[in-house]
Design a protein around this motif. Structure first.
Motif, PDB file in Angstrom:
ATOM      1  N   ILE A   1     -47.392  92.431  11.921  1.00  0.00           N
ATOM      2  CA  ILE A   1     -46.889  91.258  11.214  1.00  0.00           C
ATOM      3  C   ILE A   1     -47.746  90.071  11.616  1.00  0.00           C
ATOM      4  O   ILE A   1     -47.979  89.841  12.797  1.00  0.00           O
ATOM      5  N   HIS A   2     -48.225  89.343  10.625  1.00  0.00           N
ATOM      6  CA  HIS A   2     -49.072  88.192  10.913  1.00  0.00           C
ATOM      7  C   HIS A   2     -48.206  86.996  11.297  1.00  0.00           C
ATOM      8  O   HIS A   2     -47.295  86.606  10.566  1.00  0.00           O
ATOM      9  N   LEU A   3     -48.467  86.412  12.456  1.00  0.00           N
ATOM     10  CA  LEU A   3     -47.736  85.238  12.924  1.00  0.00           C
ATOM     11  C   LEU A   3     -48.697  84.084  13.146  1.00  0.00           C
ATOM     12  O   LEU A   3     -49.686  84.213  13.868  1.00  0.00           O
ATOM     13  N   ASP A   4     -48.429  82.968  12.525  1.00  0.00           N
ATOM     14  CA  ASP A   4     -49.232  81.770  12.735  1.00  0.00           C
ATOM     15  C   ASP A   4     -48.652  80.996  13.906  1.00  0.00           C
ATOM     16  O   ASP A   4     -47.526  80.472  13.837  1.00  0.00           O
ATOM     17  N   VAL A   5     -49.400  80.918  14.979  1.00  0.00           N
ATOM     18  CA  VAL A   5     -48.932  80.227  16.180  1.00  0.00           C
ATOM     19  C   VAL A   5     -48.660  78.760  15.858  1.00  0.00           C
ATOM     20  O   VAL A   5     -49.517  78.056  15.320  1.00  0.00           O
ATOM     21  N   GLY A   6     -47.444  78.316  16.185  1.00  0.00           N
ATOM     22  CA  GLY A   6     -47.073  76.934  15.953  1.00  0.00           C
ATOM     23  C   GLY A   6     -46.631  76.647  14.539  1.00  0.00           C
ATOM     24  O   GLY A   6     -46.227  75.520  14.231  1.00  0.00           O
TER      25      GLY A   6
ATOM     26  N   ASP B   1     -43.074  79.534  14.216  1.00  0.00           N
ATOM     27  CA  ASP B   1     -42.105  79.178  15.269  1.00  0.00           C
ATOM     28  C   ASP B   1     -42.857  78.456  16.373  1.00  0.00           C
ATOM     29  O   ASP B   1     -44.072  78.308  16.340  1.00  0.00           O
ATOM     30  N   TYR B   2     -42.099  78.050  17.412  1.00  0.00           N
ATOM     31  CA  TYR B   2     -42.726  77.376  18.544  1.00  0.00           C
ATOM     32  C   TYR B   2     -43.735  78.316  19.217  1.00  0.00           C
ATOM     33  O   TYR B   2     -43.569  79.521  19.230  1.00  0.00           O
ATOM     34  N   GLN B   3     -44.780  77.744  19.774  1.00  0.00           N
ATOM     35  CA  GLN B   3     -45.851  78.534  20.355  1.00  0.00           C
ATOM     36  C   GLN B   3     -45.352  79.492  21.435  1.00  0.00           C
ATOM     37  O   GLN B   3     -45.753  80.647  21.496  1.00  0.00           O
ATOM     38  N   ALA B   4     -44.470  78.997  22.301  1.00  0.00           N
ATOM     39  CA  ALA B   4     -43.963  79.845  23.379  1.00  0.00           C
ATOM     40  C   ALA B   4     -43.212  81.052  22.841  1.00  0.00           C
ATOM     41  O   ALA B   4     -43.330  82.175  23.351  1.00  0.00           O
ATOM     42  N   LYS B   5     -42.422  80.838  21.775  1.00  0.00           N
ATOM     43  CA  LYS B   5     -41.665  81.942  21.196  1.00  0.00           C
ATOM     44  C   LYS B   5     -42.577  82.933  20.502  1.00  0.00           C
ATOM     45  O   LYS B   5     -42.389  84.151  20.613  1.00  0.00           O
ATOM     46  N   VAL B   6     -43.581  82.429  19.807  1.00  0.00           N
ATOM     47  CA  VAL B   6     -44.533  83.308  19.144  1.00  0.00           C
ATOM     48  C   VAL B   6     -45.271  84.151  20.187  1.00  0.00           C
ATOM     49  O   VAL B   6     -45.505  85.360  20.018  1.00  0.00           O
ATOM     50  N   ALA B   7     -45.653  83.519  21.298  1.00  0.00           N
ATOM     51  CA  ALA B   7     -46.337  84.255  22.368  1.00  0.00           C
ATOM     52  C   ALA B   7     -45.465  85.346  22.928  1.00  0.00           C
ATOM     53  O   ALA B   7     -45.923  86.458  23.225  1.00  0.00           O
ATOM     54  N   ALA B   8     -44.166  85.062  23.083  1.00  0.00           N
ATOM     55  CA  ALA B   8     -43.233  86.062  23.619  1.00  0.00           C
ATOM     56  C   ALA B   8     -43.087  87.230  22.660  1.00  0.00           C
ATOM     57  O   ALA B   8     -43.031  88.395  23.056  1.00  0.00           O
TER      58      ALA B   8
END
Length: 333
Positions: free
Chosen positions: A317-322, A325-332
């Protein structure tokens, strides 16, 4: 500011160098040009964008490339069960032009194309009712012609150039129609071609109806058949007149013989034959014979097997950081 000026200067040098490279492309003698649509610069910027709402008929001397010739042409799907038009934009596009005098002995048509999609359609050409198909041999392009080149590493260009006899034309009004053709049994998403430029010239060298040529191209596609791995080898045969009934092509490679019959359904152009050949070593000699124009011709060519590729398919799934969702959540995640 100094950094900005330096960057702009660098881009200007790059742009000028690119223009000089395009300008170095050999052009026909201007006195022999019947018409030219667009500029041979590996860019479609001079053509109209979007999709035509009706059939395209470009009238030389009256129509404008920026308004009347659209850069992209969707491909029409042609399968074993018939032709399936994708939409009105996929129908042939016509170029109408006039000859004030009797036609020359021979002509040369050059169509420069850009490959900006995942497929490589063929080009079908119709000259006053006579038709033929040509297969493209794309070359990777990093000249930044169209903006999509910045994002697509498969961005390529391909030229179709061929001669035809002056008897195909006549004094007065003539037409040449172009169409992108996708030969497949399944729908190919976003299949189509993008135009760079089109040119028709008088050819002083003349034309031989008996002339034909061949290309042998090993592919990266392999098939497992009865415990044996076969490489798919394509053969492209070009001819300048309707094929004689019963004509066929014979190929000999590594002591094995293969043959296929011509379709005999066009007046000129190219035909593609695909042979499943057992694995062969580097520098293998291939002998080809054919009789498309009524007399036997042959060609010998040395070929190498193409690299075998293993494809790994990974769903994601492609996720655009920031953005999603928030960067920290996307990283998690």
């Amino acid at each position: 500011m100094r950094l900005k000026a330096a960057l702009l200067s660098g881009w200007m040098v790059f742009f000028v160098a690119g223009c000089r490279q395009h300008a170095a492309t050999p052009q026909a003698n201007h006195a022999n040009i019947v018409f030219q649509i667009g500029v041979f610069d590996r860019s479609s910027a001079e053509f109209a964008g979007g999709t035509p709402k009706q059939s395209v008929n470009f009238i030389v001397g009256e129509s404008s490339p920026v308004k009347d010739w659209y850069a992209r042409q969707p491909a029409e799907l042609v399968s074993a069960v018939g032709t399936h038009p994708a939409n009105n934009a996929a129908v042939p596009r016509t170029i109408t032009f006039s000859l004030a005098h009797a036609p020359a002995v021979a002509y040369r048509l050059r169509v420069s194309l850009l490959i900006e999609g995942a497929s490589v359609p063929a080009l079908r050409v119709n000259i006053n009712g006579k038709h033929g198909t040509f297969f493209l041999q794309p070359k990777l392009d990093s000249n930044m012609g169209d903006m999509i080149d910045s994002f697509d590493p498969a961005y390529s260009h391909a030229d179709v150039t061929f001669n035809f006899p002056g008897s195909y034309l006549h004094s007065g009004t003539n037409t040449i129609a172009l169409q992108a053709i996708e030969e497949s049994d399944k729908i190919v998403p976003n299949a189509g071609l993008t135009y760079d430029a089109i040119e028709l010239d008088r050819d002083a060298e003349g034309f031989s109806t008996r002339a034909s040529s061949a290309r042998i191209v090993p592919t990266i596609f392999y098939q497992q058949r009865q415990g044996q791995l076969n490489e798919m080898v394509d053969v492209f045969l070009r001819y300048g007149q309707r094929v004689k009934p019963g004509s066929r092509v014979d190929m000999t490679i590594a002591g094995k013989h293969y043959h296929q019959a011509f379709k005999d359904d066009q007046d000129f152009g190219e035909e593609k034959f695909t042979f499943a050949v057992p694995e062969f070593s580097a520098q293998t000699k291939v002998q080809l014979t054919w009789n498309a124009t009524g007399h036997a011709q042959q060609k010998e060519q040395t070929i190498n097997p193409e690299k075998k590729w293993t494809l790994f398919l990974v769903p994601h799934i492609h996720l655009d950081v920031g953005y999603s969702d928030y960067q920290a959540k996307v990283a998690a995640i």
